[in-house]
Design a protein around this motif. Structure first.
Motif, PDB file in Angstrom:
ATOM      1  N   ALA A  95       0.823  -1.220   0.000  1.00 21.33           N
ATOM      2  CA  ALA A  95       0.000   0.000   0.000  1.00 21.33           C
ATOM      3  C   ALA A  95       0.854   1.265   0.000  1.00 21.33           C
ATOM      4  N   SER A  96       2.137   1.124   0.260  1.00 16.23           N
ATOM      5  CA  SER A  96       2.985   2.301   0.344  1.00 16.23           C
ATOM      6  C   SER A  96       3.342   2.811  -1.059  1.00 16.23           C
TER       7      SER A  96
ATOM      8  N   VAL B 208      13.682   3.687   1.386  1.00 16.64           N
ATOM      9  CA  VAL B 208      13.265   2.322   1.749  1.00 16.64           C
ATOM     10  C   VAL B 208      13.374   2.119   3.263  1.00 16.64           C
ATOM     11  N   LEU B 209      14.509   2.514   3.831  1.00 21.02           N
ATOM     12  CA  LEU B 209      14.724   2.288   5.267  1.00 21.02           C
ATOM     13  C   LEU B 209      13.682   3.022   6.113  1.00 21.02           C
ATOM     14  N   LYS B 210      13.401   4.256   5.709  1.00 23.63           N
ATOM     15  CA  LYS B 210      12.436   5.065   6.455  1.00 23.63           C
ATOM     16  C   LYS B 210      11.046   4.419   6.396  1.00 23.63           C
ATOM     17  N   LYS B 211      10.671   3.966   5.207  1.00 20.58           N
ATOM     18  CA  LYS B 211       9.331   3.409   5.024  1.00 20.58           C
ATOM     19  C   LYS B 211       9.179   2.075   5.754  1.00 20.58           C
ATOM     20  N   VAL B 212      10.196   1.205   5.617  1.00 22.64           N
ATOM     21  CA  VAL B 212      10.121  -0.115   6.252  1.00 22.64           C
ATOM     22  C   VAL B 212      10.024   0.039   7.776  1.00 22.64           C
TER      23      VAL B 212
ATOM     24  N   MET C 194       6.671  -0.238  12.684  1.00 26.50           N
ATOM     25  CA  MET C 194       6.265   0.459  13.902  1.00 26.50           C
ATOM     26  C   MET C 194       4.734   0.462  14.037  1.00 26.50           C
ATOM     27  N   GLU C 195       4.054   0.825  12.963  1.00 27.87           N
ATOM     28  CA  GLU C 195       2.602   0.977  13.018  1.00 27.87           C
ATOM     29  C   GLU C 195       1.872  -0.371  12.933  1.00 27.87           C
TER      30      GLU C 195
ATOM     31  N   ASN D 140      17.892  -4.210   9.623  1.00 28.56           N
ATOM     32  CA  ASN D 140      18.129  -3.585   8.307  1.00 28.56           C
ATOM     33  C   ASN D 140      19.590  -3.637   7.908  1.00 28.56           C
ATOM     34  N   MET D 141      19.823  -4.046   6.674  1.00 20.72           N
ATOM     35  CA  MET D 141      21.203  -4.108   6.167  1.00 20.72           C
ATOM     36  C   MET D 141      21.369  -3.121   5.027  1.00 20.72           C
TER      37      MET D 141
END
Lengths: 394, 388
Positions: free
Chosen positions: A72-73, A134-138, A143-144, B173-174
């Motif tokens: 959905a992102s 990617v890192l921010k979204k994952v 979290m949510e 995370n990698m």
């Protein structure tokens, strides 16, 4: 300097700009091509639809729900069907996907038992724009996603829904982005590129114009038009390019930037700082033209100048993070005083008081270039090369 | 073959006599390599200046400020009294982030009333904003976890239960190929190679333009036994050899000088570099066949090569560019070269992974070379007709 001498040179230069094909192309066609190129380059504003390979070893309702959240992102474009993380990794190496998301076996069991469940994300950090998105979204999804399970567990322990919900986020970060509310890459890059293009065009145009005088033997005519006044030559030759620069700058502010959804608010303030920058660059170009004997040499010097000065301006890497020797070198380039400030004026609303110092520095730089060019001209006679000694003028 | 060699030797003699060309060959790349090499030397941004407005002035708010100050990413430089003051500091670029702790923050947390810390980030600079934003969010998430843990413990959850509830999904995370997200390792080699690209196009462009400027086309043509192909081959071979010197200096001297590791001695970077040189020089030859003088060649190269790095996809992915632009950027030799270079440099991959880029560069080289051959032949023949 008599006003008439200045107007003679000024009119002559305006005529040259519109009658010499080269100058016409540099002053108008090249900025148009650059403008189109850059405004379309960043039209998508930020990284989106990033291909991410999903490997689901858990294959449970919870893992499928997690994949749906990834799906959905708008930033991510998941592609499933990978039998193992190694298979997905091989596709990262082939540039088919940029990241992989691996949900190991027992993931949903751990969540249900109230144990921490581990999901593995791997991203190709060869491109920072993609990897940080990617890192921010994952992280945000993880979290949510666990909220529902969290509330269920707490309610089983006697909490009511509201207090369980409150406890999920007892503290939040309320992020407010100033100057670039959507954190768009285009808002970060385009204003700086506008200034970089302006600098490049003005430097090439002025150097080409002076070069043409040398090649075509127009120095005698220039000299006569100026009545032998260096100041008339300097002002008369540079002011038409200042006007060209102002026109290009306004075209950038009112056409190129709005095409990308960027609307400048401090237009007057912006025009004042940009004009001071344009004056500094034009004066600097005259100095470069006077310093070098051949047109090729002055253009070669510009080649060396363009990219480092933009990067040293601090538009991407802050000035205070540069090594000391580069911090000192950067002090001698007008772009250091202009790029960041102009970007803030484009993206935000700032009072005129914030622009006084940059304007003063840029105008001082222009003045310094005028005196330096005059000194070089006296020593070398490179612009008035037809008459080696001033006594011959009388 | 002898005529091709003669053209190459002749080119060498011309360069030795020209101060400008020597400057372009030696001083220009050296100065740019050294300047650009230093910019991202620090690798990552640390201790970004931030400001704090603490309206709560409690033990908890002071603890939060200490957490921000002790993080590697940020340093609390200013304590301000209101938002207007913060706005002033953000416009003056004295700080990249401002943290606002509201009144009654500690009391509300104790009452289990959810609280927000307002983080104002100056996002005009995407890089500093991303780092400060990620840092601030990590600190706040950690603080939140601590608060959550304490409340759950007080409510009768065991240590293990509270710990598990604090972070139900842990992300492992990698960051592949550049784990520290080091900007120096990421950006600097790309910038150096874009300078080399500019230089290679310029070599090609000046190779022919200067002959027309100096009116030495006839002697050049005679040296090559009146073969345009041999002229172009001789010049391409010479400048490819010179560029190999540049690659050697870059890989053996500049990379280690700035602390960047690169395994350049395998066959892949050598073969790949060769294809890149030929494609870029051929593009230069094509430009010089169209633009008649050296001055024009300079202007053309300056205007064309300047945006090449931005368009190459090295920083801004080609996949998110508009379709027509994504196609257009493929005709710039720097685009396939940097894509393949990333494979060798970042991912330490071999020839198997870069052959599509080699084929891409060879197609460009052949197309540019053929076009410049046709145009130069036309120009020389037209010139000869005019002389007659």
């Amino acid at each position: 300097m008599k006003i008439k001498n200045f107007t003679n040179v000024f009119k002559r230069e305006i005529k040259r700009i519109f009658t010499h094909r080269d100058l016409l192309l540099i002053c108008f066609a090249a900025p148009m091509v650059y403008g189109l190129l850059f405004s379309f380059l960043y039209i998508n504003k930020r990284a989106g639809n990033i291909n991410i390979g999903v490997v689901d070893f858990d294959n449970s309702a919870i893992s499928r729900e997690l994949i749906r959240a990834v799906n959905a992102s708008p930033e991510l474009n998941p592609s499933g069907g990978y039998a193992s993380p190694n298979e997905a990794y091989a596709d990262i190496l082939k540039d088919k996907i940029d990241a992989l998301y691996f949900i190991p076996q027992g993931f949903s069991e751990d969540i249900k038992k109230g144990k921490p469940a581990v999901a593995v994300g791997a991203v190709n950090a060869g491109n920072f724009l993609v990897s940080s998105a990617v890192l921010k979204k994952v992280s945000a999804i993880s979290m949510e996603f666990s909220k529902q399970e969290f509330i269920k567990i707490l309610m089983r322990r006697g909490f009511d829904y509201k207090s369980a919900d409150n406890l999920f986020h007892p503290l939040r970060a309320d992020n407010r982005y100033i100057f670039n509310p959507e954190m768009n890459y285009s808002a970060f890059f385009l204003p700086a590129l506008l200034i970089a293009v302006l600098q490049q065009i003005l430097l090439i145009a002025v150097c080409s114009s002076v070069s043409k005088e040398k090649i075509d033997g127009g120095q005698k005519e220039l000299y006569e038009a100026a009545g032998g006044s260096w100041t008339a030559v300097f002002l008369g030759k540079s002011l038409p390019y200042v006007f060209v620069g102002i026109a290009l700058n306004l075209a950038g502010i009112f056409i190129m930037l709005p095409h990308n959804g960027i609307y400048a608010s401090s237009v007057l303030n912006l025009t004042l700082v940009s004009t001071a920058f344009i004056m500094a660059i034009t004066a600097f170009a005259i100095l470069i033209s006077a310093l070098f004997n051949s047109p090729q040499a002055s253009l070669a010097a510009l080649m060396f100048y363009a990219m480092p000065t933009l990067l040293l301006s601090g538009f991407a890497w802050p000035n205070y993070a540069l090594p000391i020797y580069l911090q000192i070198i950067s002090l001698f380039f007008p772009s250091t005083y202009a790029v960041n400030h102009i970007r803030i004026l484009i993206l935000g609303d700032a009072a005129l008081k914030y622009s006084i110092l940059p304007i003063a520095v840029l105008l001082s730089f222009a003045l310094l270039c005028y005196f330096a060019a005059r000194l070089v001209e006296r020593k070398t006679r490179r612009i008035f090369a037809i008459l080696p000694k001033k006594s011959n003028l009388k | 073959m002898k005529s091709i060699l003669n053209i190459a030797v002749r080119e060498f003699r011309i360069i030795l006599k020209s101060k400008l060309l020597l400057f372009l060959l030696l001083a220009f790349p050296a100065a740019d390599f050294l300047l650009l090499g230093g910019i991202f030397m620090s690798g990552s941004l640390e201790e970004l200046p931030i400001a704090v407005i603490d309206e709560d002035n409690s033990a908890l708010s002071r603890m939060i400020i200490r957490s921000f100050d002790s993080s590697a990413d940020m340093q609390v430089k200013y304590r301000l009294s209101n938002i207007n003051e913060l706005k002033d500091y953000l416009i003056r670029q004295k700080v990249v982030l401002g943290l606002y702790i509201p009144r009654d923050f500690q009391n509300n947390i104790k009452r289990q009333k959810p609280q927000s810390l307002i983080v104002f980030t100056s996002a005009s600079n995407y890089i500093t904003a991303s780092i400060a934003d990620a840092g601030a969010n990590t600190i706040i998430a950690t603080l939140e976890a601590g608060i959550k843990y304490q409340i759950l413990s007080k409510k009768g959850f065991s240590h293990e239960e509270a710990l598990a509830l604090v972070q139900q999904i842990q992300n492992d995370n990698m960051k592949l190929f550049n784990p520290a997200l080091n900007y120096h390792f990421y950006l600097t080699p790309g910038l150096w190679l874009s300078i080399l690209h500019q230089l290679l196009i310029l070599f090609g462009a000046l190779a022919i333009a200067k002959e027309f400027d100096m009116k030495t086309v006839s002697p050049m043509y005679e040296t090559a036994n009146k073969s345009v192909l041999k002229v172009l081959l001789g010049k391409t071979i010479f400048y490819t050899a010179v560029s190999f010197g540049h690659f050697e200096i870059l890989y053996r001297l500049i990379f280690p000088l700035f602390g960047i590791k690169f395994h350049h001695w395998s066959i892949a970077p050598i073969l790949f570099g060769l294809c890149f040189c030929i494609a870029s020089i051929s593009l230069g030859l094509l430009l010089s066949s169209v633009l008649k003088t050296q001055a024009n060649a300079f202007k053309g190269v300056l205007l064309i090569s300047a945006p090449a790095f931005l368009l190459s996809g090295y920083t801004y992915p080609i996949s998110i560019m508009p379709k027509f632009l994504a196609v257009f950027v493929q005709i710039i030799p720097l685009t396939p070269f940097l894509a393949g270079f990333k494979k060798i440099y970042h991912q330490d991959l071999g020839i198997n992974y870069i052959y599509p880029y080699i084929v891409h560069l060879l197609i460009l080289a052949i197309a540019f070379f053929a076009a410049s051959y046709i145009l130069l032949r036309f120009r020389i023949e037209k010139g000869a007709e005019n002389e007659n």
